[in-house]
Write a protein that holds these residues in place. Structure first.
Motif, mmCIF file in Angstrom:
data_model
loop_
_atom_site.group_PDB
_atom_site.id
_atom_site.type_symbol
_atom_site.label_atom_id
_atom_site.label_comp_id
_atom_site.label_asym_id
_atom_site.label_seq_id
_atom_site.Cartn_x
_atom_site.Cartn_y
_atom_site.Cartn_z
ATOM 1 N N MET A 1 0.845 -1.174 0.000
ATOM 2 C CA MET A 1 0.000 0.000 0.000
ATOM 3 C C MET A 1 0.890 1.237 0.000
ATOM 4 O O MET A 1 1.856 1.309 0.751
ATOM 5 C CB MET A 1 -0.888 -0.012 1.255
ATOM 6 N N ASN A 2 0.568 2.193 -0.837
ATOM 7 C CA ASN A 2 1.319 3.439 -0.853
ATOM 8 C C ASN A 2 0.472 4.555 -0.222
ATOM 9 O O ASN A 2 -0.658 4.328 0.213
ATOM 10 C CB ASN A 2 1.766 3.795 -2.279
ATOM 11 N N ILE A 3 1.011 5.770 -0.195
ATOM 12 C CA ILE A 3 0.331 6.878 0.473
ATOM 13 C C ILE A 3 -1.006 7.200 -0.189
ATOM 14 O O ILE A 3 -2.001 7.455 0.494
ATOM 15 C CB ILE A 3 1.248 8.113 0.535
ATOM 16 N N ALA A 4 -1.055 7.180 -1.503
ATOM 17 C CA ALA A 4 -2.303 7.479 -2.211
ATOM 18 C C ALA A 4 -3.377 6.446 -1.873
ATOM 19 O O ALA A 4 -4.550 6.800 -1.644
ATOM 20 C CB ALA A 4 -2.063 7.525 -3.717
ATOM 21 N N GLU A 5 -2.995 5.189 -1.809
ATOM 22 C CA GLU A 5 -3.955 4.138 -1.462
ATOM 23 C C GLU A 5 -4.417 4.267 -0.014
ATOM 24 O O GLU A 5 -5.602 4.062 0.287
ATOM 25 C CB GLU A 5 -3.336 2.761 -1.708
ATOM 26 N N LEU A 6 -3.497 4.616 0.869
ATOM 27 C CA LEU A 6 -3.856 4.828 2.271
ATOM 28 C C LEU A 6 -4.862 5.975 2.392
ATOM 29 O O LEU A 6 -5.872 5.853 3.088
ATOM 30 C CB LEU A 6 -2.603 5.130 3.102
ATOM 31 N N ALA A 7 -4.601 7.072 1.700
ATOM 32 C CA ALA A 7 -5.520 8.219 1.722
ATOM 33 C C ALA A 7 -6.883 7.827 1.160
ATOM 34 O O ALA A 7 -7.928 8.252 1.677
ATOM 35 C CB ALA A 7 -4.931 9.380 0.938
ATOM 36 N N GLU A 8 -6.887 6.998 0.139
ATOM 37 C CA GLU A 8 -8.144 6.554 -0.461
ATOM 38 C C GLU A 8 -8.968 5.715 0.525
ATOM 39 O O GLU A 8 -10.185 5.890 0.641
ATOM 40 C CB GLU A 8 -7.853 5.750 -1.727
ATOM 41 N N VAL A 9 -8.324 4.824 1.252
ATOM 42 C CA VAL A 9 -9.016 3.998 2.240
ATOM 43 C C VAL A 9 -9.577 4.881 3.360
ATOM 44 O O VAL A 9 -10.721 4.708 3.788
ATOM 45 C CB VAL A 9 -8.078 2.912 2.819
ATOM 46 N N ILE A 10 -8.778 5.835 3.817
ATOM 47 C CA ILE A 10 -9.239 6.741 4.874
ATOM 48 C C ILE A 10 -10.414 7.577 4.381
ATOM 49 O O ILE A 10 -11.392 7.770 5.106
ATOM 50 C CB ILE A 10 -8.077 7.618 5.384
ATOM 51 N N ALA A 11 -10.346 8.063 3.148
ATOM 52 C CA ALA A 11 -11.439 8.847 2.575
ATOM 53 C C ALA A 11 -12.715 8.014 2.532
ATOM 54 O O ALA A 11 -13.798 8.490 2.901
ATOM 55 C CB ALA A 11 -11.069 9.327 1.176
ATOM 56 N N TYR A 12 -12.599 6.771 2.125
ATOM 57 C CA TYR A 12 -13.762 5.883 2.034
ATOM 58 C C TYR A 12 -14.361 5.598 3.419
ATOM 59 O O TYR A 12 -15.562 5.703 3.624
ATOM 60 C CB TYR A 12 -13.363 4.573 1.342
ATOM 61 N N ARG A 13 -13.490 5.247 4.378
ATOM 62 C CA ARG A 13 -13.970 4.876 5.708
ATOM 63 C C ARG A 13 -14.603 6.035 6.477
ATOM 64 O O ARG A 13 -15.431 5.830 7.352
ATOM 65 C CB ARG A 13 -12.827 4.294 6.542
ATOM 66 N N HIS A 14 -14.170 7.258 6.180
ATOM 67 C CA HIS A 14 -14.651 8.425 6.936
ATOM 68 C C HIS A 14 -15.477 9.378 6.082
ATOM 69 O O HIS A 14 -15.726 10.515 6.500
ATOM 70 C CB HIS A 14 -13.474 9.143 7.591
ATOM 71 N N ASP A 15 -15.853 8.913 4.900
ATOM 72 C CA ASP A 15 -16.698 9.710 4.010
ATOM 73 C C ASP A 15 -16.120 11.114 3.788
ATOM 74 O O ASP A 15 -16.792 12.122 3.980
ATOM 75 C CB ASP A 15 -18.128 9.784 4.565
ATOM 76 N N LEU A 16 -14.850 11.139 3.399
ATOM 77 C CA LEU A 16 -14.143 12.395 3.126
ATOM 78 C C LEU A 16 -13.781 12.463 1.649
ATOM 79 O O LEU A 16 -13.616 11.426 1.005
ATOM 80 C CB LEU A 16 -12.832 12.461 3.923
#
Length: 92
Positions: free
Chosen positions: A1-16
């Motif tokens: 997992m890279n930074i972009a993928e991590l940000a994508e998962v966080i965006a999905y989980r927190h509706d951001l």
């Protein structure tokens, strides 16, 4: 997992929005980097500890020529996983 993928998962989980999540992730890594460079131990409960260490000077060998060479001390980042994190790895 890279930074972009991590940000994508966080965006999905927190509706951001993805851009907002990326700013948050970049900010977290910037703070961790600054603290580590300032020689402060960074402890993330349940995850682990990051700290700055210095490797010792030693004698190494040039693999191409076989010649001995001095290796200078250098800063290194070490990571020690928390017990709960290690336990999750064992159950894997």
């Amino acid at each position: 997992m890279n930074i972009a993928e991590l940000a994508e998962v966080i965006a999905y989980r927190h509706d951001l929005p993805k851009k907002a999540a990326r700013v948050i992730v970049d900010s977290v890594f910037a703070v961790l980097t600054e603290a580590t460079i300032a020689d402060r131990e960074v402890t993330l409960s349940g995850f682990g500890k990051f700290r700055l260490r210095t490797s010792s000077a030693r004698v190494g060998r040039n693999l191409r020529t076989g010649e001995l060479m001095d290796i200078k001390p250098a800063p290194r980042i070490s990571f020690a996983p928390a017990k709960s994190f290690k336990d999750k790895l064992v159950r894997r």
